[in-house]
Every structure is written in C-alpha cells, then in structure tokens.
Motif scaffolding. Structure first.
Motif, PDB file in Angstrom:
ATOM      1  N   ARG A  63       0.846  -1.209   0.000  1.00  0.00           N
ATOM      2  CA  ARG A  63       0.000   0.000   0.000  1.00  0.00           C
ATOM      3  C   ARG A  63       0.874   1.251   0.000  1.00  0.00           C
ATOM      4  O   ARG A  63       0.615   2.201  -0.724  1.00  0.00           O
ATOM      5  N   ALA A  64       1.932   1.257   0.800  1.00  0.00           N
ATOM      6  CA  ALA A  64       2.837   2.405   0.863  1.00  0.00           C
ATOM      7  C   ALA A  64       3.517   2.640  -0.490  1.00  0.00           C
ATOM      8  O   ALA A  64       3.641   3.780  -0.941  1.00  0.00           O
ATOM      9  N   ILE A  65       3.920   1.560  -1.155  1.00  0.00           N
ATOM     10  CA  ILE A  65       4.554   1.685  -2.477  1.00  0.00           C
ATOM     11  C   ILE A  65       3.565   2.270  -3.480  1.00  0.00           C
ATOM     12  O   ILE A  65       3.909   3.162  -4.257  1.00  0.00           O
ATOM     13  N   ALA A  66       2.335   1.788  -3.453  1.00  0.00           N
ATOM     14  CA  ALA A  66       1.311   2.316  -4.365  1.00  0.00           C
ATOM     15  C   ALA A  66       1.086   3.807  -4.118  1.00  0.00           C
ATOM     16  O   ALA A  66       0.972   4.599  -5.063  1.00  0.00           O
ATOM     17  N   LEU A  67       1.041   4.203  -2.861  1.00  0.00           N
ATOM     18  CA  LEU A  67       0.851   5.621  -2.538  1.00  0.00           C
ATOM     19  C   LEU A  67       2.066   6.443  -2.963  1.00  0.00           C
ATOM     20  O   LEU A  67       1.927   7.561  -3.439  1.00  0.00           O
ATOM     21  N   TYR A  68       3.268   5.881  -2.812  1.00  0.00           N
ATOM     22  CA  TYR A  68       4.484   6.598  -3.200  1.00  0.00           C
ATOM     23  C   TYR A  68       4.554   6.800  -4.713  1.00  0.00           C
ATOM     24  O   TYR A  68       5.143   7.763  -5.186  1.00  0.00           O
ATOM     25  N   LYS A  69       3.946   5.892  -5.459  1.00  0.00           N
ATOM     26  CA  LYS A  69       3.880   6.055  -6.912  1.00  0.00           C
ATOM     27  C   LYS A  69       2.877   7.131  -7.298  1.00  0.00           C
ATOM     28  O   LYS A  69       2.940   7.686  -8.394  1.00  0.00           O
ATOM     29  N   THR A  70       1.946   7.426  -6.408  1.00  0.00           N
ATOM     30  CA  THR A  70       0.893   8.405  -6.676  1.00  0.00           C
ATOM     31  C   THR A  70       1.230   9.792  -6.150  1.00  0.00           C
ATOM     32  O   THR A  70       0.924  10.789  -6.787  1.00  0.00           O
ATOM     33  N   TYR A  71       1.855   9.831  -4.977  1.00  0.00           N
ATOM     34  CA  TYR A  71       2.053  11.104  -4.281  1.00  0.00           C
ATOM     35  C   TYR A  71       3.527  11.432  -4.071  1.00  0.00           C
ATOM     36  O   TYR A  71       4.279  10.619  -3.539  1.00  0.00           O
ATOM     37  N   ASP A  72       3.908  12.643  -4.469  1.00  0.00           N
ATOM     38  CA  ASP A  72       5.229  13.157  -4.113  1.00  0.00           C
ATOM     39  C   ASP A  72       5.268  13.373  -2.608  1.00  0.00           C
ATOM     40  O   ASP A  72       4.247  13.717  -1.998  1.00  0.00           O
ATOM     41  N   ALA A  73       6.432  13.209  -2.018  1.00  0.00           N
ATOM     42  CA  ALA A  73       6.553  13.292  -0.565  1.00  0.00           C
ATOM     43  C   ALA A  73       6.971  14.679  -0.096  1.00  0.00           C
ATOM     44  O   ALA A  73       8.009  15.197  -0.505  1.00  0.00           O
ATOM     45  N   ILE A  74       6.152  15.232   0.769  1.00  0.00           N
ATOM     46  CA  ILE A  74       6.485  16.428   1.529  1.00  0.00           C
ATOM     47  C   ILE A  74       6.694  15.925   2.950  1.00  0.00           C
ATOM     48  O   ILE A  74       5.833  15.216   3.483  1.00  0.00           O
ATOM     49  N   VAL A  75       7.819  16.268   3.568  1.00  0.00           N
ATOM     50  CA  VAL A  75       8.125  15.742   4.890  1.00  0.00           C
ATOM     51  C   VAL A  75       8.604  16.848   5.830  1.00  0.00           C
ATOM     52  O   VAL A  75       9.053  17.910   5.400  1.00  0.00           O
ATOM     53  N   TRP A  76       8.540  16.555   7.106  1.00  0.00           N
ATOM     54  CA  TRP A  76       9.064  17.418   8.157  1.00  0.00           C
ATOM     55  C   TRP A  76      10.579  17.269   8.215  1.00  0.00           C
ATOM     56  O   TRP A  76      11.131  16.203   7.950  1.00  0.00           O
ATOM     57  N   TRP A  77      11.246  18.306   8.576  1.00  0.00           N
ATOM     58  CA  TRP A  77      12.700  18.396   8.652  1.00  0.00           C
ATOM     59  C   TRP A  77      13.330  17.238   9.426  1.00  0.00           C
ATOM     60  O   TRP A  77      14.391  16.740   9.065  1.00  0.00           O
ATOM     61  N   ALA A  78      12.712  16.777  10.504  1.00  0.00           N
ATOM     62  CA  ALA A  78      13.287  15.728  11.351  1.00  0.00           C
ATOM     63  C   ALA A  78      12.926  14.311  10.900  1.00  0.00           C
ATOM     64  O   ALA A  78      13.332  13.341  11.548  1.00  0.00           O
ATOM     65  N   THR A  79      12.219  14.172   9.809  1.00  0.00           N
ATOM     66  CA  THR A  79      11.794  12.843   9.355  1.00  0.00           C
ATOM     67  C   THR A  79      12.950  11.864   9.169  1.00  0.00           C
ATOM     68  O   THR A  79      12.831  10.708   9.597  1.00  0.00           O
TER      69      THR A  79
END
Length: 152
Positions: free
Chosen positions: A33-49
């Motif tokens: 599921r995470a891989i499918a979402l990563y193919k759909t959505y670019d990642a915006i993350v918090w600085w400490a991620t």
C-alpha cells in the motif's frame, strides 16, 4: 490493454508522516500500500523525518525484527528516498503551531511537529491536501484539522 498517451504522469504532493515512510524501507504488512501511494504522491516531509526513520530502524533492529544486513539495506534505501522529498524546515512559527496542537489534539511532541509542518506546507488551508500516516491518533488530528488523511 491500456495505451500510452504520451502525456507525462503527474504526481500530486502529499504530506508523509514518518510512519508512512518506514514501510517503504522495511517489508511490513502495509508495504505494498505504501509503495502504491508513493507512486501516486510526491513526498512532503518534516525536517526531522530522516532522524525519525533512523530511530524506527534502530528500534526494529533492537527488537530483533531486522538483522544487521536488513538494517543496512533499509538505511541505504531510506537515505536514497530523501533525494525525492521536499522538506518543511523548522521555524519559530512552526514551533508555536506545534505547541498549540499538543493541547488541541493530545499529540506527542514529534507528532505535533509533523502536523504543524503539514499545516505550514499548505499555508494553513488543508482542505484538499493529502496527509499520510499509519498513526490513528495523528490521522484523526489531521482529519480534524481539515486534511484528506488517507488510511494506510
């Protein structure tokens, strides 16, 4: 059979909590599921991620859920993913928002920073913006804040 249209695939941005990114690095029940979402959505993350991911991987190794080889592979994968992320940097305003969120939603400090970073990313207008997490309490807070918080 699907035909290629010649048009580029456009991925939309989404805010990714650390809990949604770890399954990209380590095989877990929600990895597909995470891989499918990563193919759909670019990642915006918090600085400490990246620090939170390193902590999660170290914890999995201490709990004997990863061996040294798996940890090294997961760490390398996590580092390679960082090249694809957009990062929300810390600021005084983000810290102030985070402090408000701890009270409003009974969040842990790290989760309040995640949600505050997501709110800063969307300029405090979260309607129509996607927030990805596996943490139910954080997901509920994101929903109450107005995000489209996806179930992982």
């Amino acid at each position: 059979m699907a035909r290629r249209t010649g048009k580029p695939v456009t991925r939309v941005p989404a805010f990714w909590d650390t809990s949604a990114l770890v399954p990209l690095c380590v095989r877990q029940g929600i990895t597909q599921r995470a891989i499918a979402l990563y193919k759909t959505y670019d990642a915006i993350v918090w600085w400490a991620t990246p620090v939170e991911i390193a902590s999660a991987l170290a914890r999995l190794m201490r709990m004997s859920q990863l061996d040294a080889h798996e940890w090294a592979k997961a760490s390398k994968l996590a580092k390679s993913l960082t090249g694809w992320w957009s990062v929300i940097q810390p600021s005084d305003a983000l810290r102030a928002t985070s402090m408000q969120l701890v009270d409003r939603y009974d969040l842990r400090a790290a989760d309040s920073f995640q949600l505050a970073a997501a709110l800063e990313w969307c300029e405090y207008a979260p309607q129509g913006y996607v927030f990805l997490t596996t943490d139910q309490k954080l997901r509920d807070a994101a929903l109450l804040s107005g995000f489209d918080a996806k179930q992982m």
